[in-house]
Scaffold this motif. Structure first.
Motif, PDB file in Angstrom:
ATOM      1  N   VAL A 229       7.847  14.651  22.980  1.00  0.00           N
ATOM      2  CA  VAL A 229       6.490  14.696  23.517  1.00  0.00           C
ATOM      3  C   VAL A 229       5.455  14.856  22.417  1.00  0.00           C
ATOM      4  O   VAL A 229       4.342  14.315  22.527  1.00  0.00           O
ATOM      5  N   TRP A 230       5.789  15.571  21.338  1.00  0.00           N
ATOM      6  CA  TRP A 230       4.817  15.813  20.265  1.00  0.00           C
ATOM      7  C   TRP A 230       4.855  14.738  19.197  1.00  0.00           C
ATOM      8  O   TRP A 230       4.185  14.873  18.169  1.00  0.00           O
ATOM      9  N   ALA A 239      10.282  13.024  12.791  1.00  0.00           N
ATOM     10  CA  ALA A 239       9.591  14.210  12.296  1.00  0.00           C
ATOM     11  C   ALA A 239       8.101  14.091  12.601  1.00  0.00           C
ATOM     12  O   ALA A 239       7.362  13.385  11.897  1.00  0.00           O
ATOM     13  N   PHE A 240       7.654  14.688  13.699  1.00  0.00           N
ATOM     14  CA  PHE A 240       6.244  14.764  14.062  1.00  0.00           C
ATOM     15  C   PHE A 240       5.611  13.410  14.403  1.00  0.00           C
ATOM     16  O   PHE A 240       4.388  13.306  14.504  1.00  0.00           O
ATOM     17  N   GLY A 241       6.420  12.363  14.541  1.00  0.00           N
ATOM     18  CA  GLY A 241       5.842  11.034  14.693  1.00  0.00           C
ATOM     19  C   GLY A 241       5.312  10.490  13.386  1.00  0.00           C
ATOM     20  O   GLY A 241       4.611   9.479  13.370  1.00  0.00           O
ATOM     21  N   GLU A 306       8.428  14.458  32.114  1.00  0.00           N
ATOM     22  CA  GLU A 306       8.653  13.971  30.755  1.00  0.00           C
ATOM     23  C   GLU A 306       9.752  14.777  30.073  1.00  0.00           C
ATOM     24  O   GLU A 306      10.642  14.211  29.418  1.00  0.00           O
ATOM     25  N   GLN A 307       9.673  16.088  30.214  1.00  0.00           N
ATOM     26  CA  GLN A 307      10.636  16.949  29.534  1.00  0.00           C
ATOM     27  C   GLN A 307      12.026  16.845  30.162  1.00  0.00           C
ATOM     28  O   GLN A 307      13.043  16.947  29.459  1.00  0.00           O
ATOM     29  N   ALA A 432       6.157   7.169  26.309  1.00  0.00           N
ATOM     30  CA  ALA A 432       6.900   6.208  25.489  1.00  0.00           C
ATOM     31  C   ALA A 432       8.406   6.316  25.688  1.00  0.00           C
ATOM     32  O   ALA A 432       9.121   5.303  25.683  1.00  0.00           O
ATOM     33  N   ALA A 433       8.898   7.538  25.871  1.00  0.00           N
ATOM     34  CA  ALA A 433      10.343   7.705  26.035  1.00  0.00           C
ATOM     35  C   ALA A 433      10.848   7.098  27.334  1.00  0.00           C
ATOM     36  O   ALA A 433      12.055   6.827  27.458  1.00  0.00           O
ATOM     37  N   LEU A 434       9.972   6.882  28.308  1.00  0.00           N
ATOM     38  CA  LEU A 434      10.394   6.260  29.561  1.00  0.00           C
ATOM     39  C   LEU A 434      10.867   4.833  29.315  1.00  0.00           C
ATOM     40  O   LEU A 434      11.933   4.427  29.788  1.00  0.00           O
TER      41      LEU A 434
END
Length: 443
Positions: A229-230, A239-241, A306-307, A432-434
């Motif tokens: 999520v972050w 790492a942090f996107g 999401e989580q 995005a993970a979806l």
């Protein structure tokens, strides 16, 4: 101007000397606290505050302790803001403190498309500096986290919220079964992620939002900013996107941080994803109780999905290979096309369109932010009315929590995957993970 102008003028006169107050405006966002930017005597400041003492109830410490910690971190060479004054009861502005404003970018949407080349190394190095702050400079009010006790508290909260979300039950049980051995505690920021760091052309400029700081396991901080999520959609940069875990860990260790343990890192990645899933549910409880009636609370309350999706992606490797390859069951049938009088969905659509066309264009600052949040809330309702998807399954959650059901059970992982996909599609269709999970799970 706002009702803060007069008391803030008096506070700054007493704290910083004579000057003129200008540019007072509320900064957008902020899930828990208000932030107000303003200028005084040709310098820029930020007021971080809660509007009342009641708003701070239930927190392990208040703003005076938080401000003292930020001051200690700043004095210790950490890129923390410089605190110039702490609000008292007589200041009539709630609780909080004033900091010198750092002029840099905080929005992940603006940072992540083209982060400074040094940023992932900066993040690792700065975290090592935070963890190296001597225990003697940490204010006495900062609590020590006992991991087992904290997990038990998360489990109790889950049960108090109904205990009926299978993905959360799966994660609670996994954390119980993989509880790491205690380590010597260090200062943990507790919310070290994109959105709470400021960045300029030279790299990391400031670390914000110290309200969750505590003494605990360094790996908790190491993992938190790496949660899906972050990463704000940058799934290819774990790492942090921003970059790779290898570069992040190497920078942390080179700056004096301890050696990173992959298994301990994985534990905290699961734990903090679980923690945030329950945090989202807690937001809904805060709205329901009347403690915080903003629309933002109920919208965040629906981000639990999401989580749950992320927890299944983190834990699915526990299932046998045959279960990971099993096809998903179909989604429930879609609602039929409406006829006759306007449906509830169409009524909600009309209100959402009105906000988008008439309210949002004329709003500014935090008002525009709230209009967007309201539109998001109505979008969730519209999709929910179409799909009628529920995440609750008390029997399955109880079986997972007790260990009576595991991911080795034929068809269970496929069922959890389908439920997570369908619920996230209603609550957070742009997550995005979806899309990534749909591809991985052929869903």
């Amino acid at each position: 101007m706002t009702d803060l102008s007069e008391p803030l003028f008096a506070f700054m006169t007493r704290t910083a000397g004579p000057g003129a107050l200008s540019g007072l405006s509320r900064l957008s966002g902020g899930a828990n606290m208000e932030s107000w930017a303003f200028d005084w005597a040709d310098r820029s400041y930020v007021l971080r505050r809660a509007p009342s003492a009641e708003y701070m109830e239930g927190r392990p410490y208040g703003h005076p302790v938080e401000a003292a910690l930020v001051q200690a971190a700043h004095a210790g060479g950490v890129k923390a803001p410089e605190v110039v004054g702490v609000l008292g009861d007589a200041d009539a502005m709630g609780t909080g403190y004033v900091m010198r404003r750092v002029i840099a970018e905080v929005s992940p949407a603006k940072i992540l498309p083209s982060p400074p080349p040094s940023l992932v190394a900066d993040l690792g190095r700065e975290l090592a500096h935070i963890h190296a702050l001597p225990r003697a400079v940490v204010p006495a009010g900062i609590p020590v986290m006992d991991t087992a006790a904290a997990l038990a508290e998360l489990k109790a909260r889950f049960l108090s919220y109904g205990g009926d979300r299978p993905a959360i039950a799966l994660a609670v049980k996994w954390c119980e079964d993989h509880l790491p051995e205690p380590v010597d505690p260090v200062l943990v920021h507790g919310d070290y992620r994109m959105g709470n760091v400021m960045v300029d052309a030279d790299g990391l400029a400031a670390v914000l939002d110290w309200e969750l700081a505590h003494l605990g396991d360094a790996h908790e901080d190491l993992a938190f900013g790496c949660m899906t999520v972050w990463r704000f959609g940058r799934l290819d940069r774990p790492a942090f996107g921003v970059g790779s875990l290898a570069d992040y860990f190497a920078a942390y260790e080179a700056a004096g941080g301890g050696q990173v343990d992959p298994a301990r890192f994985k534990y905290w990645l699961v734990y903090r994803t679980l923690w945030w899933a329950l945090g989202c549910l807690q937001m809904g409880q805060a709205w329901r109780s009347g403690a915080d009636t903003t629309v933002e609370r109920v919208v965040i309350g629906r981000r639990t999905a999401e989580q749950e999706l992320d927890l299944i992606r983190l834990l699915e490797e526990e299932a046998p290979a045959a279960e990971r390859q099993r096809a998903l069951p179909p989604s429930p049938d879609a609602a039929s096309a409406p006829t006759g009088e306007p449906t509830n969905r169409e009524m909600v659509q009309a209100v959402r369109d009105w906000i988008e066309g008439a309210i949002k264009p004329t709003s500014q600052g935090h008002g525009k932010f709230e209009a967007v949040v309201a539109m998001n809330a109505l979008g969730i309702v519209m999709r929910d009315l179409d799909a009628d998807i529920r995440a609750e399954d008390a029997a399955l959650a109880g079986a997972l929590l007790s260990g009576g059901a595991t991911l080795a059970e034929p068809g269970l992982l496929a069922k959890l995957r389908r439920a997570a996909l369908d619920k996230c599609a209603v609550d957070s269709p742009k997550y995005a993970a979806l899309a990534a999970a749909r591809g991985e799970w052929r869903g």
